[in-house]
Design an enzyme around this catalytic site. Structure first.
Site, PDB file in Angstrom:
ATOM      1  N   ASP A  74      10.156  23.096  18.025  1.00  0.00           N
ATOM      2  CA  ASP A  74      10.240  23.390  16.601  1.00  0.00           C
ATOM      3  C   ASP A  74       9.940  22.104  15.849  1.00  0.00           C
ATOM      4  OD1 ASP A  74      11.205  25.854  17.375  1.00  0.00           O
ATOM      5  OD2 ASP A  74      13.112  25.688  16.334  1.00  0.00           O
ATOM      6  N   HIS A 122       9.845  22.364  25.389  1.00  0.00           N
ATOM      7  CA  HIS A 122       9.475  23.409  26.334  1.00  0.00           C
ATOM      8  C   HIS A 122       8.008  23.285  26.725  1.00  0.00           C
ATOM      9  CE1 HIS A 122      13.224  25.923  25.836  1.00  0.00           C
ATOM     10  NE2 HIS A 122      13.324  25.051  24.837  1.00  0.00           N
ATOM     11  N   SER A 148      12.502  13.083  16.623  1.00  0.00           N
ATOM     12  CA  SER A 148      11.431  12.282  17.207  1.00  0.00           C
ATOM     13  C   SER A 148      10.123  13.060  17.156  1.00  0.00           C
ATOM     14  CB  SER A 148      11.768  11.862  18.636  1.00  0.00           C
ATOM     15  OG  SER A 148      10.923  10.808  19.035  1.00  0.00           O
TER      16      SER A 148
END
Length: 290
Positions: free
Chosen positions: A99, A156, A260
């Site tokens: 995200d 992911h 980050s």
């Protein structure tokens, strides 16, 4: 915007970024690492509520919405999402690994990646001079995605892949915010980072986990915590002679503590990223990028 305003914005960016050159980046990040793992009840609960309120975190997406159930701020920050809330795009599409907001994405031209408007850096620099690896992404594509404190912080797989190698590259810990990306040359090739290399049905794929100020740790599911401790030398792991690590598309591969950036490199045989995505576009994990 006229050229005069462009220069003024650039000067403002540089002035506001200047303190980052002067502060003890690694020492402050070690301190943050300790604070985020404190299990002092009043402190961790206050810290969690502060971040939720300041950054408008959608806690309803979390598997555990009860704030007091988290043992530390880090447990909250690396929280799981509710099952099924991030469906993974099917087919051959490359999906977003996180995200966040797209900093830049597009083709790799002449071995160069766009960092921000008017700034570029090379794949070779990002990969710490590994020319053989960098050449595999000639005419490929890149996507740089920034995770703010409000975002889900697990990373992911964009495609199903077999782990080939991992490299820890020491470096600075500048912020990776859009302003710093505009102001600091070679930011993502300058900061500390972890380069993970996978083999996929479409060819090699790289996910670079970029460290930043106050990012208390970076870790992978197969190796555990990589930082801290912070090193001064490049460290490499080769998985050729070890039990295979094969991760499915959409499966968790790592996580950050605090905000980050992830830089993803895919080869030229991957479907082209959609023109609908531009700098600043929001994406969610599992969303098709092509």
């Amino acid at each position: 915007m006229n050229k005069k305003n462009d220069r003024e914005v650039t000067l403002l960016d540089r002035l506001l970024t200047l303190p980052q050159y002067l502060i003890p980046q690694h020492a402050l990040s070690v301190l943050m690492h300790k604070l985020t793992r404190s299990e002092l009840t009043w402190f961790k609960n206050a810290f969690i509520r502060f971040i939720i309120n300041k950054y408008k975190v959608n806690i309803e997406e979390a598997k555990t919405a009860e704030l007091t159930a988290y043992s530390s701020f880090n447990a909250f920050f690396t929280r799981q999402l509710r099952e099924g809330i991030r469906p993974i795009a099917s087919g051959s599409d490359v999906v977003s690994p996180v995200d966040g907001a797209i900093s830049q994405l597009g083709p790799i031209k002449d071995g160069q990646i766009i960092q921000a408007k008017g700034r570029r850096y090379s794949v070779l620099e990002l990969l710490a001079g590994d020319q053989k690896l960098a050449q595999q992404f000639e005419d490929g594509q890149f996507a740089t995605i920034y995770l703010s404190p409000r975002d889900y912080h697990r990373i992911h797989m964009p495609l199903t892949g077999k782990l080939k190698s991992m490299t820890y590259i020491p470096g600075k810990l500048f912020s990776v915010s859009p302003r710093t990306a505009r102001a600091v040359p070679n930011l993502f090739a300058r900061n500390e980072r972890v380069v993970t290399v996978f083999e996929t049905d479409m060819g090699p794929m790289i996910l670079v986990l970029v460290g930043a100020i106050f990012v208390g740790s970076m870790e992978t599911v197969w190796q555990g915590q990589i930082t801290p401790e912070y090193g001064k030398n490049i460290k490499q792991w080769d998985y050729k002679d070890k039990p295979e690590v094969i991760l499915q598309k959409g499966e968790e591969m790592g996580r950050f503590n605090m905000g980050s950036t992830v830089v993803m490199l895919v080869p030229k045989d991957c479907p082209s990223f959609s023109d609908a995505f531009i700098a600043g576009s929001n994406v969610i994990m599992g969303q098709a990028l092509s």
